[in-house]
Design an enzyme around this catalytic site. Structure first.
Site, short mmCIF file in Angstrom:
data_model
loop_
_atom_site.label_atom_id
_atom_site.label_comp_id
_atom_site.label_asym_id
_atom_site.label_seq_id
_atom_site.Cartn_x
_atom_site.Cartn_y
_atom_site.Cartn_z
CB SER A 1 -0.92 -0.01 1.22
OG SER A 1 -1.81 -1.11 1.16
CD GLU B 1 6.03 -7.35 -4.21
OE1 GLU B 1 6.32 -8.44 -3.68
OE2 GLU B 1 5.97 -6.27 -3.58
CB CYS C 1 -3.03 -4.12 3.57
SG CYS C 1 -4.75 -3.63 3.84
CB CYS D 1 -6.33 -5.23 6.19
SG CYS D 1 -4.76 -4.49 6.63
CE LYS E 1 -7.27 -8.66 10.11
NZ LYS E 1 -6.27 -7.83 10.80
N GLY F 1 14.48 -7.17 -4.96
CA GLY F 1 15.34 -6.02 -5.08
C GLY F 1 16.40 -6.01 -3.98
CE1 TYR G 1 -3.33 -6.69 13.39
CE2 TYR G 1 -1.61 -5.98 14.91
CZ TYR G 1 -2.04 -6.23 13.63
OH TYR G 1 -1.18 -6.03 12.58
CD GLU H 1 -7.72 -8.50 13.82
OE1 GLU H 1 -8.11 -7.33 13.75
OE2 GLU H 1 -6.77 -8.93 13.13
NE ARG I 1 3.37 -6.09 25.44
CZ ARG I 1 4.23 -5.35 24.72
NH1 ARG I 1 4.51 -4.11 25.11
NH2 ARG I 1 4.78 -5.84 23.62
CG ASP J 1 3.65 -2.46 8.67
OD1 ASP J 1 3.18 -1.32 8.82
OD2 ASP J 1 2.96 -3.49 8.67
CG HIS K 1 -33.15 7.09 20.63
ND1 HIS K 1 -32.45 6.44 21.61
CD2 HIS K 1 -34.44 6.70 20.73
CE1 HIS K 1 -33.28 5.69 22.30
NE2 HIS K 1 -34.51 5.83 21.78
CD GLU L 1 -29.15 6.99 21.66
OE1 GLU L 1 -29.64 8.13 21.83
OE2 GLU L 1 -29.83 5.96 21.51
#
Length: 451
Positions: A15, A35, A43, A48, A51, A115, A177, A181, A204, A302, A435, A440
């Protein structure tokens, strides 16, 4: 005539790398992206997106069950894991082709292969050297595995997304996470799940109340949480696995998954050889504009281990282009970045936890609300929603919003705007709620928690 083949070579078509390459090309720069796998990155291909598709699949199990409380009578549903994986793969193929088209339409050359940086202006791909005025490293992270006897038998989140057969029983090691998940995904699809964690609680770094509430909901769903447990070894026994814990406990399962963290994917890129600083965790050290200590070599996403979220990598890529190609030095603002955990139930959070706020401010006010969501008053499901606001007492500014429950990520995304604007608790209180909705509750919480 330029002395370089390109103005920019990006290593890594995830990304952040794709965003930076596309935007740089739009300024008129000559750009190539390297690549060794498919275009899309973690992702889109291994994180992401696939998943979240599996999370959606798991939700149907709840929906079928909950519908009975609303008058629906259904035959017992059946689930086909292979069909789900095939549908997921088809969607990833579609997204991969879209990313390729984005590069093509913006005249970004795609160089297939691994690369390796030869010097500050040269990247080698498949035995051929290409040079550029700037090199951007955006190779992301990769699952890390501890040195445990039998670790060769386990899978990571990468393989969990592509299992040929859905296991009947799985052990997941980890407390972050990704671990929670996948625990929710597998449990909702009928798998017997045990989560083994070294710590005393899951997640944590998240707000303490949210950690406690999610653990309680996971246990309600039948997920076994073995806290303060250390893996001694893993053995393969025919078609199953045996896990020994320090202390003597032994667990058996059809599959063992490790989700004990990810590390920057910097090995073998030639970074150290040209003088780029790598920290003890393997991350590329960059300044506030994403440049390394080697002039002309940059890094985003990352691989820098700053804030490991896809939208942040995209923002860093865009800021890099502003800085380098538009003569507009631009920094990314890392304050009040909303995030989500697509657990069961999900979490949405933005700003500081109560613990962080108490450390940063002298006095804070805390508002909490816990309730059974309206949907479940008739469905009969025993699931709670939890909401929390953390307020700087001196300024009345809301410095943290946290939610666990249905639609939490969707709701907290909007609250992220409020915190970015510096909204006060008084302004929250003055906002009229929708509502009936769970959202709310964030504008009606009036009583401070006394302790």
């Amino acid at each position: 005539m330029s002395q370089f083949d390109y103005d920019l070579i990006t290593i890594g078509a995830g990304s952040g790398g794709v965003r930076a390459s596309r935007m740089a090309a739009q300024t008129g720069a000559r750009v190539a992206i390297v690549e060794e796998s498919r275009v899309g990155g973690t992702c889109v291909l291994r994180g992401c997106v696939p998943k979240k598709l599996l999370v959606y699949a798991g939700h149907f199990a709840d929906d079928f069950e909950d519908s009975q409380g609303y008058g629906w009578t259904l035959p017992k549903p059946s689930f086909d894991w292979a069909k789900l994986i095939a549908a997921k793969d088809k969607e990833l193929d579609r997204l991969n082709s879209i990313y390729q088209r984005i590069l093509r339409d913006n005249n970004v050359d795609l160089l297939n292969g691994r690369g390796v940086i030869v010097d500050k202006n040269t990247v080698q791909v498949a035995g051929k050297n290409y040079n550029a005025k700037h090199i951007l490293v955006a190779v992301g992270g990769w699952p890390s595995m501890p040195d445990v006897p039998g670790i060769e038998h386990v899978i990571s989140s990468n393989e969990a997304l592509n299992l040929r057969v859905l296991p009947k029983k799985i052990i997941i090691v980890g407390a972050g996470y990704i671990a929670v998940e996948f625990a929710g995904i597998f449990q909702s699809l009928g798998v017997d799940v045990t989560l083994v964690l070294r710590a005393d609680k899951i997640l944590r770094g998240f707000d303490e109340d949210v950690r406690v509430c999610l653990a309680a909901e996971m246990r309600k769903r039948g997920i076994t949480l073995k806290a303060e447990s250390v893996v001694h070894s893993i053995e393969k026994r025919n078609d199953s696995y045996s896990m020994s814990l320090v202390g003597g406990d032994v667990l058996d399962a059809d599959q063992v998954m490790y989700a004990t963290g990810r590390k920057p994917n910097t090995t073998g890129l030639g970074l150290k050889e040209i003088g780029v600083e790598i920290n003890q965790d393997g991350a590329i050290v960059v300044d506030e504009y994403s440049e390394t200590c080697v002039g002309g070599v940059w890094a985003v996403g990352d691989v820098t281990d700053r804030s490991n979220l896809t939208p942040v990598a995209i923002a860093e890529g865009a800021a890099f282009v502003q800085t380098v190609f538009n003569d507009n030095p631009t920094k990314v603002d890392y304050d009040n970045i909303p995030s989500a955990v697509f657990s069961s139930p999900p979490i949405g959070t933005v700003g500081l936890s109560e613990e962080q706020a108490r450390a940063q401010y002298k006095d804070v006010d805390v508002y909490v609300s816990s309730f059974r969501p309206m949907k479940h008053t008739i469905s009969g499901r025993d699931e709670q929603t939890f909401m929390k606001l953390v307020v700087d007492q001196k300024t009345d500014v809301v410095v943290g919003c946290h939610m666990m429950g249905l639609d939490a990520p969707e709701i907290v995304q909007g609250l992220g705007i409020a915190l970015k604007c510096g909204a006060t608790k008084l302004q929250f209180d003055a906002t009229v709620g929708i509502h009936p909705s769970a959202a709310e509750e964030f504008v009606t919480m009036s009583e401070k928690r006394l302790c």
